[in-house]
Motif scaffolding. Structure first.
Motif, PDB file in Angstrom:
ATOM      1  N   GLN A   1       0.834  -1.195   0.000  1.00  0.00           N
ATOM      2  CA  GLN A   1       0.000   0.000   0.000  1.00  0.00           C
ATOM      3  C   GLN A   1       0.874   1.253   0.000  1.00  0.00           C
ATOM      4  O   GLN A   1       1.900   1.300   0.693  1.00  0.00           O
ATOM      5  CB  GLN A   1      -0.902   0.020   1.243  1.00  0.00           C
ATOM      6  N   PRO A   2       0.489   2.293  -0.744  1.00  0.00           N
ATOM      7  CA  PRO A   2       1.293   3.533  -0.766  1.00  0.00           C
ATOM      8  C   PRO A   2       1.470   4.170   0.607  1.00  0.00           C
ATOM      9  O   PRO A   2       2.445   4.892   0.834  1.00  0.00           O
ATOM     10  CB  PRO A   2       0.491   4.450  -1.695  1.00  0.00           C
ATOM     11  N   ILE A   3       0.553   3.905   1.543  1.00  0.00           N
ATOM     12  CA  ILE A   3       0.636   4.538   2.856  1.00  0.00           C
ATOM     13  C   ILE A   3       1.946   4.210   3.558  1.00  0.00           C
ATOM     14  O   ILE A   3       2.482   5.020   4.317  1.00  0.00           O
ATOM     15  CB  ILE A   3      -0.571   4.120   3.734  1.00  0.00           C
ATOM     16  N   PHE A   4       2.520   3.039   3.269  1.00  0.00           N
ATOM     17  CA  PHE A   4       3.753   2.645   3.953  1.00  0.00           C
ATOM     18  C   PHE A   4       4.924   3.540   3.551  1.00  0.00           C
ATOM     19  O   PHE A   4       5.687   4.013   4.393  1.00  0.00           O
ATOM     20  CB  PHE A   4       4.073   1.180   3.663  1.00  0.00           C
ATOM     21  N   THR A   5       5.080   3.788   2.253  1.00  0.00           N
ATOM     22  CA  THR A   5       6.189   4.634   1.812  1.00  0.00           C
ATOM     23  C   THR A   5       5.932   6.103   2.132  1.00  0.00           C
ATOM     24  O   THR A   5       6.861   6.851   2.447  1.00  0.00           O
ATOM     25  CB  THR A   5       6.437   4.459   0.302  1.00  0.00           C
ATOM     26  N   LEU A   6       4.669   6.524   2.068  1.00  0.00           N
ATOM     27  CA  LEU A   6       4.347   7.909   2.427  1.00  0.00           C
ATOM     28  C   LEU A   6       4.685   8.177   3.892  1.00  0.00           C
ATOM     29  O   LEU A   6       5.257   9.218   4.238  1.00  0.00           O
ATOM     30  CB  LEU A   6       2.861   8.174   2.172  1.00  0.00           C
ATOM     31  N   ALA A   7       4.333   7.246   4.755  1.00  0.00           N
ATOM     32  CA  ALA A   7       4.623   7.415   6.182  1.00  0.00           C
ATOM     33  C   ALA A   7       6.124   7.385   6.437  1.00  0.00           C
ATOM     34  O   ALA A   7       6.648   8.157   7.256  1.00  0.00           O
ATOM     35  CB  ALA A   7       3.923   6.326   6.986  1.00  0.00           C
ATOM     36  N   ALA A   8       6.850   6.495   5.748  1.00  0.00           N
ATOM     37  CA  ALA A   8       8.302   6.418   5.924  1.00  0.00           C
ATOM     38  C   ALA A   8       8.966   7.721   5.508  1.00  0.00           C
ATOM     39  O   ALA A   8       9.905   8.201   6.156  1.00  0.00           O
ATOM     40  CB  ALA A   8       8.863   5.250   5.119  1.00  0.00           C
ATOM     41  N   GLN A   9       8.484   8.317   4.420  1.00  0.00           N
ATOM     42  CA  GLN A   9       9.024   9.607   3.993  1.00  0.00           C
ATOM     43  C   GLN A   9       8.785  10.664   5.064  1.00  0.00           C
ATOM     44  O   GLN A   9       9.676  11.461   5.387  1.00  0.00           O
ATOM     45  CB  GLN A   9       8.372  10.054   2.688  1.00  0.00           C
ATOM     46  N   ALA A  10       7.587  10.678   5.646  1.00  0.00           N
ATOM     47  CA  ALA A  10       7.271  11.662   6.688  1.00  0.00           C
ATOM     48  C   ALA A  10       8.179  11.494   7.900  1.00  0.00           C
ATOM     49  O   ALA A  10       8.613  12.484   8.510  1.00  0.00           O
ATOM     50  CB  ALA A  10       5.805  11.528   7.103  1.00  0.00           C
ATOM     51  N   VAL A  11       8.492  10.258   8.247  1.00  0.00           N
ATOM     52  CA  VAL A  11       9.378  10.015   9.387  1.00  0.00           C
ATOM     53  C   VAL A  11      10.776  10.546   9.091  1.00  0.00           C
ATOM     54  O   VAL A  11      11.401  11.214   9.929  1.00  0.00           O
ATOM     55  CB  VAL A  11       9.421   8.511   9.728  1.00  0.00           C
ATOM     56  N   GLY A  12      11.296  10.267   7.897  1.00  0.00           N
ATOM     57  CA  GLY A  12      12.623  10.766   7.541  1.00  0.00           C
ATOM     58  C   GLY A  12      12.701  12.278   7.585  1.00  0.00           C
ATOM     59  O   GLY A  12      13.667  12.857   8.105  1.00  0.00           O
ATOM     60  N   GLU A  13      11.689  12.940   7.052  1.00  0.00           N
ATOM     61  CA  GLU A  13      11.680  14.406   7.053  1.00  0.00           C
ATOM     62  C   GLU A  13      11.571  14.960   8.471  1.00  0.00           C
ATOM     63  O   GLU A  13      12.191  15.977   8.806  1.00  0.00           O
ATOM     64  CB  GLU A  13      10.529  14.903   6.182  1.00  0.00           C
ATOM     65  N   ALA A  14      10.784  14.295   9.312  1.00  0.00           N
ATOM     66  CA  ALA A  14      10.637  14.757  10.697  1.00  0.00           C
ATOM     67  C   ALA A  14      11.956  14.636  11.457  1.00  0.00           C
ATOM     68  O   ALA A  14      12.302  15.511  12.266  1.00  0.00           O
ATOM     69  CB  ALA A  14       9.544  13.960  11.404  1.00  0.00           C
ATOM     70  N   LEU A  15      12.695  13.565  11.219  1.00  0.00           N
ATOM     71  CA  LEU A  15      13.995  13.419  11.878  1.00  0.00           C
ATOM     72  C   LEU A  15      14.916  14.581  11.502  1.00  0.00           C
ATOM     73  O   LEU A  15      15.612  15.143  12.355  1.00  0.00           O
ATOM     74  CB  LEU A  15      14.633  12.083  11.494  1.00  0.00           C
ATOM     75  N   THR A  16      14.918  14.946  10.236  1.00  0.00           N
ATOM     76  CA  THR A  16      15.757  16.067   9.806  1.00  0.00           C
ATOM     77  C   THR A  16      15.314  17.369  10.460  1.00  0.00           C
ATOM     78  O   THR A  16      16.146  18.162  10.920  1.00  0.00           O
ATOM     79  CB  THR A  16      15.719  16.209   8.279  1.00  0.00           C
ATOM     80  N   ARG A  17      14.003  17.612  10.512  1.00  0.00           N
ATOM     81  CA  ARG A  17      13.509  18.848  11.142  1.00  0.00           C
ATOM     82  C   ARG A  17      13.964  18.955  12.589  1.00  0.00           C
ATOM     83  O   ARG A  17      14.253  20.049  13.085  1.00  0.00           O
ATOM     84  CB  ARG A  17      11.976  18.903  11.082  1.00  0.00           C
ATOM     85  N   GLU A  18      14.016  17.820  13.267  1.00  0.00           N
ATOM     86  CA  GLU A  18      14.402  17.816  14.678  1.00  0.00           C
ATOM     87  C   GLU A  18      15.909  17.680  14.867  1.00  0.00           C
ATOM     88  O   GLU A  18      16.378  17.526  15.997  1.00  0.00           O
ATOM     89  CB  GLU A  18      13.688  16.667  15.397  1.00  0.00           C
ATOM     90  N   LYS A  19      16.662  17.696  13.755  1.00  0.00           N
ATOM     91  CA  LYS A  19      18.124  17.559  13.790  1.00  0.00           C
ATOM     92  C   LYS A  19      18.544  16.240  14.439  1.00  0.00           C
ATOM     93  O   LYS A  19      19.524  16.165  15.185  1.00  0.00           O
ATOM     94  CB  LYS A  19      18.779  18.749  14.493  1.00  0.00           C
ATOM     95  N   ILE A  20      17.777  15.198  14.149  1.00  0.00           N
ATOM     96  CA  ILE A  20      18.076  13.862  14.656  1.00  0.00           C
ATOM     97  C   ILE A  20      18.700  13.049  13.527  1.00  0.00           C
ATOM     98  O   ILE A  20      18.053  12.802  12.506  1.00  0.00           O
ATOM     99  CB  ILE A  20      16.802  13.151  15.154  1.00  0.00           C
ATOM    100  N   PRO A  21      19.949  12.625  13.657  1.00  0.00           N
ATOM    101  CA  PRO A  21      20.557  11.803  12.605  1.00  0.00           C
ATOM    102  C   PRO A  21      19.982  10.391  12.596  1.00  0.00           C
ATOM    103  O   PRO A  21      19.558   9.864  13.629  1.00  0.00           O
ATOM    104  CB  PRO A  21      22.044  11.800  12.971  1.00  0.00           C
ATOM    105  N   LEU A  22      19.975   9.793  11.414  1.00  0.00           N
ATOM    106  CA  LEU A  22      19.400   8.461  11.215  1.00  0.00           C
ATOM    107  C   LEU A  22      20.494   7.402  11.195  1.00  0.00           C
ATOM    108  O   LEU A  22      21.512   7.549  10.516  1.00  0.00           O
ATOM    109  CB  LEU A  22      18.634   8.423   9.888  1.00  0.00           C
ATOM    110  N   VAL A  23      20.255   6.320  11.920  1.00  0.00           N
ATOM    111  CA  VAL A  23      21.056   5.101  11.823  1.00  0.00           C
ATOM    112  C   VAL A  23      20.123   4.026  11.272  1.00  0.00           C
ATOM    113  O   VAL A  23      18.993   3.879  11.749  1.00  0.00           O
ATOM    114  CB  VAL A  23      21.612   4.677  13.199  1.00  0.00           C
ATOM    115  N   TYR A  24      20.583   3.286  10.260  1.00  0.00           N
ATOM    116  CA  TYR A  24      19.691   2.277   9.674  1.00  0.00           C
ATOM    117  C   TYR A  24      20.528   1.181   9.033  1.00  0.00           C
ATOM    118  O   TYR A  24      21.764   1.188   9.093  1.00  0.00           O
ATOM    119  CB  TYR A  24      18.725   2.930   8.681  1.00  0.00           C
TER     120      TYR A  24
END
Length: 548
Positions: free
Chosen positions: A28-51
């Motif tokens: 379902q497209p909702i999965f990738t849309l939500a993942a994109q929102a999470v990535g952008e939110a991490l950047t807004r909060e200056k939180i680096p991503l480990v994956y």
């Protein structure tokens, strides 16, 4: 073992957060849309991503979203997976400066495109690391991700990673947020599984707080609404900020002697040697304190000594305990005391790291491991902690914590038992056992010998006891507040707040018996505050006396 985060200090980033997720985009497209929102939110909060280092599916979407919005990413790839197209790394998009591309376009990285591994990207925001095994990958992720873990939709691998981090919380290997986003209600059955396991006696109800399964505010209908997929980013960040764990959750086992132990602040290892391997009865020393940010709008930086209540008493408590165990267990194990200032500087760094991520109300554990090695754990204060206060006695209108007399009397067994009663250590089996006897509805259990009161599993106490009438005068007796006195046969922790209240003269030491408890229990039915507890986390609190 030291593994400092691979992000530039000059970027003034928050604590890194690890995202566990699938290498498939889902149906379902909702999965990738939500993942994109999470990535952008991490950047807004200056939180680096480990994956996990992949460029396909949800893994590729969230990492590319962070890069495209100007954030920082560190991927960790097992060597065996480098040849798989699904594990190719993301590359910074040329659209990063002009905005994030539409979901389903560049964000869905194609298999077999790009290099197998990038040491770094052109502006230093992407770094990759190759490890030998899946276990090494997970361990590295946990060591770097001092801000916690977000779980997005995925399959077996995602489930396994999330469950292990929850288990580590339970075992005390770390205490970090584990936030599972219930996108499209994928994890609703998992929540029910946890609840059913708890009802069936396999998960302690308190341990359900070790993980947070997050819904959108409107509930399950919103979870499955594609038009609301953009809200998952803020939901993830809020859940990380609000994460709180029950005081009685987990086992708080001692893992300091394990070379694979995940340190909350590994940078201190450069100043103080890591702990050596010791016996199976190895212990560490700690003290618990409270820090509440003076400002809710901006970080409190720098944090000064005066911002931490009873700081000098907390450090002195650790110093005395270290001196005792070094004398008893040998300097080869414990080494020299690192110095009050070095201990303070480690605490200051830990608090300031948390303040940069979020201004808040913190429960702080300051530990001294054998070696010695300093560790600082900063977690949100429990929701029921209330404001820290040293007002004594607390007003009758204040909220009260249920307090029950331990159904079993306590007896000492050997010298080591006496040591762990007198000094605050990570060997807390006697407290944990008392809490279990008290049951889930009683957060405080008062320990005692057959005749005398000692302390609760978390706090010292004082009872409101009558003074004898003056002279031959009749009438009501005056009262005084008495805390149990230390004795050779009745050792317990002499807490920092207890020391403060004794020095202020608002309580005194004395013989406090089980009969005194019964007298106070009868008197408390009139609504009078007759028993007060106090510790470094909650300050002074009023007790509600409960019949077993």
């Amino acid at each position: 073992m030291s593994n400092p985060a691979p992000f530039p200090k000059e970027a003034s980033l928050g604590k890194p957060v690890c995202v566990f997720c699938g290498s498939s985009p889902g149906s379902q497209p909702i999965f990738t849309l939500a993942a994109q929102a999470v990535g952008e939110a991490l950047t807004r909060e200056k939180i680096p991503l480990v994956y996990g280092g992949g460029r396909r599916g949800i893994m590729g979407v969230v990492s590319q979203a962070v890069l495209n919005s100007g954030g920082y990413v560190h991927g960790i790839v097992p060597r065996a997976l480098m040849s798989r197209a699904s594990e190719h790394t993301p590359t910074p998009s040329s659209t990063a400066s002009s905005g994030t591309p539409a979901p389903g376009a560049d964000l869905k990285s194609k298999e077999g495109v790009g290099k197998d591994l990038l040491e770094d990207d052109v502006d230093g925001r992407l770094s990759m690391e190759v490890v030998g095994s899946m276990h090494d990958r997970k361990l590295k992720m946990a060591q770097i991700s001092t801000g916690g873990f977000i779980v997005l939709p995925g399959g077996y691998g995602t489930f396994e990673e999330a469950l292990e981090m929850i288990t580590w919380n339970q075992l005390g290997i770390h205490k970090l947020p584990v936030v599972i986003l219930n996108i499209n209600n994928l994890f609703t059955p998992l929540r029910k599984l946890f609840e059913d396991a708890s009802e069936s006696g396999f998960i302690n109800p308190e341990n359900l707080s070790l993980v947070s399964i997050v819904d959108l505010p409107e509930g399950e209908a919103a979870n499955a609404d594609e038009s609301k997929a953009g809200e998952w980013g803020e939901a993830a960040v809020k859940a990380l900020r609000d994460w709180s764990v029950s005081d009685r959750a987990g086992y708080n086992l001692q893992w300091a002697a394990d070379e694979n132990h995940v340190k909350a602040h590994p940078e201190t290892a450069s100043q103080i040697p890591p702990p050596p391997r010791t016996s199976s009865r190895a212990l560490s020393l700690f003290t618990t304190m409270r820090f509440t940010s003076p400002s809710s709008s901006r970080p409190t930086i720098p944090i000064e000594k005066g911002h931490v209540p009873l700081l000098d008493r907390h450090i002195a408590r650790l110093r005395r305990a270290h001196e005792h165990f070094a004398e008893r267990g040998g300097e080869a194990v414990w080494g020299d005391w690192p110095g009050d200032e070095i201990v303070w500087e480690a605490l200051q760094r830990g608090l300031e790291d948390s303040e940069r991520a979020k201004q808040g109300d913190w429960r702080v554990r300051l530990l001294i491991h054998p070696g010695p090695h300093i560790e600082v754990q900063v977690l949100p204060a429990p929701a029921d902690a209330g404001p820290f206060s040293l007002t004594f006695p607390p007003p009758a209108s204040s909220s009260r914590r249920p307090l029950i007399l331990d159904p079993h009397a306590t007896a000492l067994e050997d010298t080591l038992d006496r040591d762990v009663w007198l000094y605050k250590t990570t060997q807390r089996a006697h407290y944990d056992a008392a809490s279990v006897r008290g049951g889930p509805s009683h957060p405080e259990v008062l320990l005692h010998t057959p005749t005398h009161l000692l302390e609760t599993a978390t706090s010292n106490v004082a009872l409101r006891l009558p003074l004898p009438p003056k002279g031959d005068a009749a009438g009501a007796s005056e009262h005084e507040w008495v805390t149990p006195c230390l004795a050779e046969t009745r050792p317990f922790l002499d807490g920092t707040v207890r020391q403060e209240l004794l020095e202020r003269g608002v309580i005194r030491e004395g013989e406090v018996t089980v009969e005194d408890w019964e007298r106070c229990r009868v008197e408390s039915k009139g609504g009078v505050v007759v028993v007060v507890g106090f510790n470094g986390l909650r300050g002074v609190w009023a007790a509600e006396l409960v019949q077993p």
